[in-house]
Write an enzyme that holds these catalytic residues in place. Sequence first.
Site, short mmCIF file in Angstrom:
data_model
loop_
_atom_site.label_atom_id
_atom_site.label_comp_id
_atom_site.label_asym_id
_atom_site.label_seq_id
_atom_site.Cartn_x
_atom_site.Cartn_y
_atom_site.Cartn_z
N ASN A 6 -27.57 2.59 14.20
CA ASN A 6 -26.62 1.55 14.59
C ASN A 6 -26.96 1.09 16.02
OD1 ASN A 6 -24.38 0.00 15.18
ND2 ASN A 6 -22.90 1.69 15.05
N LYS A 8 -25.79 -1.33 17.62
CA LYS A 8 -24.62 -1.91 18.33
C LYS A 8 -25.06 -3.14 19.11
CE LYS A 8 -22.46 2.62 18.46
NZ LYS A 8 -21.55 3.54 19.11
N HIS A 93 -16.03 0.74 11.53
CA HIS A 93 -16.52 1.55 12.66
C HIS A 93 -15.41 1.66 13.69
CE1 HIS A 93 -18.67 2.78 16.22
NE2 HIS A 93 -19.62 3.22 15.41
N GLU A 162 -17.04 9.89 11.73
CA GLU A 162 -17.37 9.82 13.15
C GLU A 162 -16.09 10.04 13.96
OE1 GLU A 162 -21.10 7.23 13.98
OE2 GLU A 162 -19.43 5.90 13.65
N GLY A 171 -16.43 6.58 23.20
CA GLY A 171 -15.64 7.82 23.19
C GLY A 171 -16.09 8.68 24.37
N SER A 207 -22.74 11.03 18.86
CA SER A 207 -23.64 11.72 19.79
C SER A 207 -24.70 12.58 19.09
CB SER A 207 -22.85 12.58 20.78
OG SER A 207 -21.98 11.77 21.53
N GLY A 228 -26.14 6.18 16.97
CA GLY A 228 -26.03 5.02 17.84
C GLY A 228 -27.09 5.06 18.92
P1 PGA Z 1 -23.56 7.43 19.24
O1 PGA Z 1 -22.86 6.35 18.25
O2 PGA Z 1 -24.65 8.09 18.46
O3 PGA Z 1 -24.08 6.58 20.37
O4 PGA Z 1 -22.49 8.37 19.67
C1 PGA Z 1 -22.67 6.63 16.89
C2 PGA Z 1 -21.91 5.49 16.27
O5 PGA Z 1 -20.98 4.97 16.90
O6 PGA Z 1 -22.22 5.04 15.15
#
Ligand code: PGA
Length: 246
Positions: A6, A8, A93, A162, A171, A207, A228
């Site tokens: 993802n 983003k 999400h 998640e 988060g 994470s 992410g």
């Molecule tokens: P992150 O995001 O791996 O940066 O924590 C995961 C997500 O929000 O899909």
Amino acid sequence: MYIFANFKAYLDFAETNILVSQLLQSTVADNDDDTVVLFPSLLAFSEVEKACRGTALSVGVQHVGDGASPARTGDISPAQAMDAGATYALIGHSERRHMFGESDAMIAAQCTAAAQAGVIPVLCIGETADELAQGKTKARLSEQLGAVTALPSDAQYIIAYEPVWAIQGSGSGKVCEPEVVADVHAYIRDILATYTDMYVPILFGGSVKAENVVSYTSLPNVDGVLVGSASTKLETFEALVTAIHT
Ligand code: PGA
């Protein structure tokens, strides 16, 4: 394993194209073991879709509306996502729920519309830090999972658990302990069994990186990861994919 990347809004157009061409030449794409799916920004979607056509990498959109009306500024419909070549759509999400005010009802409508258009919904669910502190995790997840009950009975779909608080950036980025993930995924699996006889993959996200990915992918009921920030650089994403198989 399902490995969903993802991006983003981390990368601009040029950065996205560079990363995708690097990934296509890396072990991430030279990989028969996993289903690797990229979720780029919409502005780069068509370029990425073209680059990935005929390769081991698939593409999806980070959001899709319910397609109820074309008069929706800034939105995209499931039919548009399908037409552009999206195989999957992330739906619900936590950043969409909490920053864009998407309700359980909106998310259920998006899932149904995506499935009807032939795009596989990836329903994201997770508790907030407050819900966790109040012991409401499972109650909240069971509410959020209600979105799949309106899906056509033969619809394929995927669940991504998640915890909102475990996501980097939006988060706290605190790591969710594998024992918790094992317990929650077993709970999700039990609920899904009351809804469908089909096997529904359950992914974990929040994470996830090369250093901790195996602590999740080695658990029962974890069919993959939604990644992410660690998916937005060749080195960190390649290391994560490699770690799963070493
Ligand atoms: P992150 O995001 O791996 O940066 O924590 C995961 C997500 O929000 O899909």
